[in-house]
Each structure stands twice: as structure tokens, then as C-alpha cells.
Design an enzyme around this catalytic site. Structure first.
Site, PDB file in Angstrom:
ATOM      1  CG  ASP A  13      -1.783  -0.970   1.267  1.00  0.00           C
ATOM      2  OD1 ASP A  13      -2.144  -1.702   0.042  1.00  0.00           O
ATOM      3  OD2 ASP A  13      -2.161  -1.791   2.369  1.00  0.00           O
ATOM      4  CE  LYS A  16       2.575  -2.538  -4.373  1.00  0.00           C
ATOM      5  NZ  LYS A  16       1.933  -2.126  -2.979  1.00  0.00           N
ATOM      6  N   GLY A  40      -4.482  -4.430  -3.553  1.00  0.00           N
ATOM      7  CA  GLY A  40      -5.561  -3.266  -4.031  1.00  0.00           C
ATOM      8  C   GLY A  40      -4.808  -2.134  -4.447  1.00  0.00           C
ATOM      9  CG  HIS A  41      -2.198  -2.332  -7.191  1.00  0.00           C
ATOM     10  ND1 HIS A  41      -1.503  -3.097  -7.951  1.00  0.00           N
ATOM     11  CD2 HIS A  41      -1.721  -2.854  -5.739  1.00  0.00           C
ATOM     12  CE1 HIS A  41      -0.680  -3.885  -7.145  1.00  0.00           C
ATOM     13  NE2 HIS A  41      -0.838  -3.587  -5.949  1.00  0.00           N
ATOM     14  CB  THR A  42      -6.155   3.232  -5.064  1.00  0.00           C
ATOM     15  OG1 THR A  42      -6.476   2.297  -4.091  1.00  0.00           O
ATOM     16  CG2 THR A  42      -7.258   4.332  -5.246  1.00  0.00           C
ATOM     17  CD  GLN A 226       0.720  -9.065  -2.586  1.00  0.00           C
ATOM     18  OE1 GLN A 226       1.591  -9.656  -3.029  1.00  0.00           O
ATOM     19  NE2 GLN A 226      -0.469  -8.822  -2.555  1.00  0.00           N
ATOM     20  CB  VAL A 302      -8.250  -6.434  -0.842  1.00  0.00           C
ATOM     21  CG1 VAL A 302      -8.980  -7.735  -0.792  1.00  0.00           C
ATOM     22  CG2 VAL A 302      -7.418  -5.994  -2.052  1.00  0.00           C
ATOM     23  N   GLY A 304     -11.201  -3.465   3.696  1.00  0.00           N
ATOM     24  CA  GLY A 304     -11.524  -2.254   3.973  1.00  0.00           C
ATOM     25  C   GLY A 304     -10.955  -2.144   5.549  1.00  0.00           C
ATOM     26  NE  ARG A 307      -4.028   0.599   3.202  1.00  0.00           N
ATOM     27  CZ  ARG A 307      -4.317   1.304   2.372  1.00  0.00           C
ATOM     28  NH1 ARG A 307      -3.795   2.440   2.122  1.00  0.00           N
ATOM     29  NH2 ARG A 307      -4.447   0.570   1.198  1.00  0.00           N
ATOM     30  CB  THR A 416       2.531  16.082  -3.958  1.00  0.00           C
ATOM     31  OG1 THR A 416       2.301  16.173  -5.368  1.00  0.00           O
ATOM     32  CG2 THR A 416       4.190  16.187  -3.790  1.00  0.00           C
TER      33      THR A 416
HETATM   34  P1  GDP Z   1      -0.606   0.081  -3.557  1.00  0.00           P
HETATM   35  O1  GDP Z   1      -1.219  -1.182  -3.128  1.00  0.00           O
HETATM   36  O2  GDP Z   1       0.867   0.242  -3.175  1.00  0.00           O
HETATM   37  O3  GDP Z   1      -1.052   0.375  -4.987  1.00  0.00           O
HETATM   38  O4  GDP Z   1      -1.295   1.386  -2.828  1.00  0.00           O
HETATM   39  P2  GDP Z   1      -2.973   1.585  -2.368  1.00  0.00           P
HETATM   40  O5  GDP Z   1      -3.520   2.116  -3.368  1.00  0.00           O
HETATM   41  O6  GDP Z   1      -3.342   0.374  -1.600  1.00  0.00           O
HETATM   42  O7  GDP Z   1      -2.823   2.475  -1.414  1.00  0.00           O
HETATM   43  C1  GDP Z   1      -2.460   3.970  -1.493  1.00  0.00           C
HETATM   44  C2  GDP Z   1      -3.366   5.123  -1.279  1.00  0.00           C
HETATM   45  O8  GDP Z   1      -2.765   6.456  -1.188  1.00  0.00           O
HETATM   46  C3  GDP Z   1      -4.193   5.153  -2.432  1.00  0.00           C
HETATM   47  O9  GDP Z   1      -5.526   5.577  -1.833  1.00  0.00           O
HETATM   48  C4  GDP Z   1      -3.757   6.123  -3.278  1.00  0.00           C
HETATM   49  O10 GDP Z   1      -4.772   6.738  -4.069  1.00  0.00           O
HETATM   50  C5  GDP Z   1      -2.992   7.144  -2.474  1.00  0.00           C
HETATM   51  N1  GDP Z   1      -2.069   7.979  -2.814  1.00  0.00           N
HETATM   52  C6  GDP Z   1      -0.940   7.505  -3.504  1.00  0.00           C
HETATM   53  N2  GDP Z   1       0.079   8.150  -3.673  1.00  0.00           N
HETATM   54  C7  GDP Z   1      -0.525   9.626  -2.725  1.00  0.00           C
HETATM   55  C8  GDP Z   1       0.110  10.718  -2.368  1.00  0.00           C
HETATM   56  O11 GDP Z   1       1.316  10.962  -2.620  1.00  0.00           O
HETATM   57  N3  GDP Z   1      -0.501  11.468  -1.541  1.00  0.00           N
HETATM   58  C9  GDP Z   1      -1.669  11.145  -1.004  1.00  0.00           C
HETATM   59  N4  GDP Z   1      -2.357  11.816  -0.198  1.00  0.00           N
HETATM   60  N5  GDP Z   1      -2.326   9.913  -1.523  1.00  0.00           N
HETATM   61  C10 GDP Z   1      -1.687   8.990  -2.349  1.00  0.00           C
HETATM   62  P1  IMO Z   2      -0.511  -4.225  -2.089  1.00  0.00           P
HETATM   63  O1  IMO Z   2      -0.473  -4.860  -3.559  1.00  0.00           O
HETATM   64  C1  IMO Z   2      -1.119  -4.723   2.089  1.00  0.00           C
HETATM   65  C2  IMO Z   2      -0.909  -8.688   3.879  1.00  0.00           C
HETATM   66  C3  IMO Z   2      -2.281  -9.130   4.482  1.00  0.00           C
HETATM   67  C4  IMO Z   2      -1.601 -10.130   5.514  1.00  0.00           C
HETATM   68  C5  IMO Z   2      -0.585 -10.612   4.632  1.00  0.00           C
HETATM   69  C6  IMO Z   2      -1.089 -12.185   4.266  1.00  0.00           C
HETATM   70  O2  IMO Z   2      -1.991  -3.543  -2.205  1.00  0.00           O
HETATM   71  O3  IMO Z   2       0.403  -3.740  -1.626  1.00  0.00           O
HETATM   72  P2  IMO Z   2      -2.597 -12.867   2.112  1.00  0.00           P
HETATM   73  O4  IMO Z   2      -4.051 -12.562   1.860  1.00  0.00           O
HETATM   74  O5  IMO Z   2      -1.716 -12.384   1.061  1.00  0.00           O
HETATM   75  O6  IMO Z   2      -2.298 -14.361   2.408  1.00  0.00           O
HETATM   76  O7  IMO Z   2      -2.096 -12.033   3.565  1.00  0.00           O
HETATM   77  O8  IMO Z   2      -0.267  -9.854   3.678  1.00  0.00           O
HETATM   78  N1  IMO Z   2      -1.228  -8.128   2.339  1.00  0.00           N
HETATM   79  C7  IMO Z   2      -1.102  -6.985   2.055  1.00  0.00           C
HETATM   80  N2  IMO Z   2      -0.969  -5.893   2.820  1.00  0.00           N
HETATM   81  N3  IMO Z   2      -0.967  -4.579   0.798  1.00  0.00           N
HETATM   82  C8  IMO Z   2      -1.181  -5.679   0.296  1.00  0.00           C
HETATM   83  O9  IMO Z   2      -1.250  -5.736  -1.166  1.00  0.00           O
HETATM   84  C9  IMO Z   2      -1.321  -6.890   0.679  1.00  0.00           C
HETATM   85  N4  IMO Z   2      -1.535  -8.171   0.138  1.00  0.00           N
HETATM   86  C10 IMO Z   2      -1.469  -8.905   1.291  1.00  0.00           C
HETATM   87  O10 IMO Z   2      -3.263  -8.062   5.059  1.00  0.00           O
HETATM   88  O11 IMO Z   2      -1.080  -9.490   6.610  1.00  0.00           O
HETATM   89 MG    MG Z   3      -2.748  -1.748  -2.030  1.00  0.00          MG
END
Ligand code: GDP
Ligand code: IMO
Ligand code: MG
Length: 432
Positions: A13, A16, A40-42, A226, A302, A304, A307, A416
Site C-alpha cells: 500500500d 504502487k 489493492g491498487h488505487t 504487496q 481489498v 476495508g 491500516r 504529492t
Molecule cells: P498500492 O497497493 O501500493 O497500489 O497502494 P494503495 O492504492 O493500496 O494505497 C495507496 C493509497 O494512497 C491510495 O488510496 C492512493 O490513491 C493514495 N496515494 C498514492 N499516492 C499518494 C500521495 O502522494 N498522496 C496522497 N495523499 N495519497 C496518495
Molecule cells: P498491495 O499490493 C498490504 C497482507 C495481509 C496479511 C498478509 C498475508 O495492495 O500492496 P495474504 O492474503 O496475502 O495471504 O495475507 O499480507 N497483504 C497486504 N498488505 N497490501 C497488500 O497488497 C497486501 N496483500 C497482502 O494483510 O497481513
Molecule cells: Mg494496496
């Protein structure tokens, strides 16, 4: 010109999805090489939000080839649902722009159930991992146990029954042991045949496509899921996911040689978060943690789940730089730190009275380390939406420079806000 591998340098998170989306403008092919729909990639593009779990983040841009590599564990029903959701948002998903490796192992409902049974049982004994309950671990177990059903098996209906038989011999023994009803053979066959027509058009020899694209000089962007501290070998075992999340996995997880890896970009949040159980030395179970979680909207895409939040841990990221071979980082969510009087950074640990500069490998030692902090002055100005270095307050620049020094890697990109274009380019990873 190098190919680029994007990896998370913390516990996932890190942002990425946003960075892969931004970089994919410069790429021809975007490849997922591990993990599954636990990710979960946003992405936010002109205010429109896309949430991806299984599909590569390049899918939202026209003209790019998206690939799901063999290192992924693939839930066909989750795929169909995610593709439909994105298509409803106007994203084009056709066999011309998306390929799924034929040798990719499938996640079935029995994997999801087993994940849940184990987590429920572990909750009672206080040993749960806090998985996403998507069946990721059980599916990887079957893959290395050589009893997985793979994408190509959907096209070979004559041999499918014997493969399902082999799988069920294992799973039904496990289920009996855990006190759960057995799975019917026909139910698994039905589950697979009901989705085969929607998956098979995308199936291809991915290793060959990638080899051809590489020879043609196309730019390949590998999208990790991850993060390094969730890597099954290098992470906080056993509180990890079940795949190698580090950059080296991009090669076997897609079917390319190691020289294809090129530049490694570590996505790094300006503070630290973690979902699920396990050690977290810089966790702030106080108003600082609340501030970061609220301002950073730190809720899992994924599941909810809220964190856990804490200060930036330079020890962990320095280790991630080493085990991935990170050439540069994309520092994200700097804006979340706006307004803090004081910002702390962990520079080392104290373990049983000794100072150490690494994360120890043992579970009990990881639980005992205490962070050693440095304190930096915060900034009152906003960095949200800044698109040039000159827009950053002096203290924020100081923070970024200090992070670079502590982790031993330069900032190549700075993010940012969640918006695609609120990104500052320092060094182009494809040109480095
Ligand atoms: P990922 O799993 O690494 O792709 O990250 P996630 O999407 O799960 O979580 C990152 C969250 O931070 C998402 O809601 C993004 O929209 C948000 N985000 C990404 N870059 C930035 C940033 O520079 N600033 C802020 N405020 N939010 C960001
Ligand atoms: P992204 O790509 C954050 C965590 C789970 C748990 C551990 C094992 O969005 O960064 P699993 O279901 O993979 O067997 O769970 O890994 N986990 C993540 N935490 N971001 C993720 O993916 C994750 N994918 C799995 O919360 O602690
Ligand atoms: Mg994520």
C-alpha cells in the site's frame, strides 16, 4: 534504456498503483509477476478512481499490453468480476490488450475457504496472520505441491477430472482434519467449466510474447504487489504473504531472464503502514497514528480494514534497498505529513540493550526491537498537489534529502496526491 520493476519497499500500500499508472505512459507492456487479488491498487485519473486487484495497472491506458504472468495466483471468478467492473468504468479489456500466462495456477473456492478456516481457527488461539482471506496461501501451496489446476487445464477437459481428483485427495483430507465438509468432485468441475469460456480467450504463451517484445526493443514495466516486508523469505515471517515480492521475482514470475529486470524502483511511503498482524516497530497507537490514518485515508482497498500507521522506518527501507537492488525510490504521500510540528524517523533499533542497524530475522527478536528515533522539524505549508521541486517548502526538501541519505537510495519520483499528474519526476527510471 532499461526495463523497470516496481516493488513495494515496506508492507504494501505504498502507492504502487499510482506510480505504475504514471510510468505506464512510458512503457509498452505492463506485467504482474506475483501475488493475486490480495493486492489493492488505487489509481486516480482526473478525479476518476479505479481500484485494481488482479489486473495490471497499465490496463487503464489504451495501446498498452497488459500481462498476468505465471508467478501470479489467478482467481478466474475474481478476474471476470474485476474486468466487468472496469469495463463499466469505460476501460477496454480485450484479448488484444490483455494476456494471461497459460501456466498460471488457479485460486478456487476451496482455497478461499481453507484460508478462512485456518484464520478462524487461529483467531481462537491468537496466532492468525490477518490474511485477506482470498485463498492466496493455499493456492501457492498447491502450486509448489504440484497439484494445482492451471489456466491451461481449462482447455483440456479430458484430463481435468483426474487433476481435480488429485487436488481433492489432498484438500478433503485437510478439511476432514479441520472438521469441515468435503468438497464434491463435480462442484469443482462445474466451478471451472462455468468460467472457462471467459478466461481462455486471454490465455497465451507469455514467455514468448515477452521475448519477442524484448527483442523488438519494447519497454517492459513489471508491477509488483504487496511489499518487501511481506516477502515470504525476506519479510516478517510468518506474518507475510505466500510469494516472493522482491524485484528478482519479476524474471521467473513472467518467464524472462534476469537481465530483463533493469532498473528497480522501490515505492516508499513517507511514513509506514501495515494491514494485518505482525511486528511493526514504529507503530503509533496514539493521536499520531490517528492523524496519519485519517489524513492518509489508510483503509485497505481489498478488505476495508483500518491500516496500522507509524513513523518512517529507515532500517526497513534500507534493507529493502539491499534485497531488491533498488536503484531509486518513488516517495509517496509526503503531503500527509503537512502540518506536523515534529516528524520522527527511525534510524536503528535497540535489541536486548544493543544497538543494531537491521531487522533481525527471528520472529521473537522482531517483536522485541525498539526503534531509535531522530526528530526533524515539520512544515506548515502544504505540499499537496505540488508538481515541481520548487513548490516544496524547505523543511519538506530537508526531510526528503534525509530519507535518501538514511536509506542509501535517491528519490527518482515524488508523489504529492493520489492524482496521476501530481507527481514530480527527478530521474526517469526508463532512461537511467
Ligand atoms: P498500492 O497497493 O501500493 O497500489 O497502494 P494503495 O492504492 O493500496 O494505497 C495507496 C493509497 O494512497 C491510495 O488510496 C492512493 O490513491 C493514495 N496515494 C498514492 N499516492 C499518494 C500521495 O502522494 N498522496 C496522497 N495523499 N495519497 C496518495
Ligand atoms: P498491495 O499490493 C498490504 C497482507 C495481509 C496479511 C498478509 C498475508 O495492495 O500492496 P495474504 O492474503 O496475502 O495471504 O495475507 O499480507 N497483504 C497486504 N498488505 N497490501 C497488500 O497488497 C497486501 N496483500 C497482502 O494483510 O497481513
Ligand atoms: Mg494496496
Amino acid at each position: 534504456m532499461a526495463n523497470v520493476v516496481v516493488v513495494g519497499s515496506q508492507w504494501g500500500d505504498e502507492g504502487k498503483g499510482k506510480i505504475v499508472d504514471w510510468l505506464s505512459e512510458r512503457a509498452d507492456v505492463v506485467v504482474r509477476f506475483q501475488g493475486g487479488h490480495n493486492a489493492g491498487h488505487t489509481l486516480v485519473v482526473d478525479g476518476k478512481v479505479y481500484k485494481l486487484s488482479l489486473l495490471p495497472s497499465g490496463i487503464v491506458r489504451d495501446g498498452k499490453l497488459s500481462i498476468i504472468g505465471n508467478g501470479v495466483v489467478f482467481d478466474p471468478h475474481a478476474f471476470v468480476a474485476e474486468a466487468a467492473k472496469l469495463q463499466a468504468q469505460g476501460v477496454t479489456i480485450t484479448p488484444d490488450c490483455l494476456k494471461i500466462a497459460e501456466n498460471t495456477a488457479l485460486i478456487l473456492s476451496l482455497h478461499r475457504e481453507l484460508d478462512g478456516f485456518r484464520e478462524d481457527a487461529a483467531s481462537n488461539s491468537g496466532t492468525k496472520i490477518g490474511t485477506t482471506r482470498r485463498g492466496i496461501g493455499p493456492a501457492y501451496e498447491d502450486r509448489v505441491g504440484r497439484r494445482a489446476i492451471r489456466v491451461m487445464d481449462l482447455a483440456d477437459l479430458d484430463t481435468l477430472p483426474s487433476k481435480v481428483e488429485r487436488l481433492l485427495t489432498h484438500h478433503n483430507a485437510l478439511r476432514r482434519g479441520l472438521g469441515h465438509p468435503e468438497v464434491e468432485h463435480q462442484a469443482v468441475i462445474d466451478e471451472l467449466t462455468s468460467v472457462a469460456d471467459q478466461v481462455l480467450p486471454y490465455m497465451d504463451r507469455v514467455w514468448k510474447i515477452l521475448d519477442d517484445r524484448r527483442r523488438a526493443g519494447d519497454r517492459i514495466l513489471f508491477e509488483g504487489a504487496q511489499g518487501t516486508l511481506l516477502d515470504v523469505d525476506h519479510g516478517t515471517y510468518p506474518f507475510v504473504t505466500s510469494s516472493n515480492t522482491v524485484a528478482g521475482q519479476a524474471a521467473p514470475g513472467s518467464g524472462m531472464g534476469p537481465e530483463a529486470i533493469g532498473y528497480v524502483l522501490g515505492i516508499t511511503k513517507a511514513y509506514t503502514t501495515r494491514v494485518g498482524e505482525g511486528p511493526f516497530p514504529t507503530e503509533q497507537k496514539n493521536e499520531i497514528g490517528e492523524f496519519l490514518g485519517t489524513k492518509g485515508h489508510e483503509f485497505g482497498v481489498v478488505t476495508g480494514r483500518k491500516r496500522r500507521c507509524g513513523w518512517f522506518d529507515a532500517v526497513l527501507v534500507r534493507q529493502a534497498v539491499a534485497v531488491n537492488g533498488i536503484n531509486g525510490i518513488a516517495l509517496t504521500k509526503l503531503d500527509v505529513l503537512d502540518g506536523l510540528d515534529e516528524i520522527k524517523v527511525c534510524t536503528g533499533y535497540r535489541l536486548d540493550g544493543e544497538e543494531i542497524d537491521y531487522l533481525p530475522a527471528s520472529q521473537s527478536a522482531q517483536a522485541r526491537v525498539e526503534p531509535i528515533y531522530e526528530s526533524l522539524e515539520g512544515w506548515k505549508e502544504t505540499t499537496k498537489g505540488a508538481r515541481s521541486w520548487a513548490d516544496l517548502p524547505a523543511q519538506a526538501v530537508k526531510y526528503v534529502r534525509h530519507v535518501e541519505e538514511l536509506i542509501g537510495a535517491p528519490v527518482a519520483l515524488l508523489s504529492t496526491s493520489p492524482e496521476r499528474d501530481d507527481t514530480i519526476l527527478v530521474t526517469d527510471p526508463f532512461q537511467d
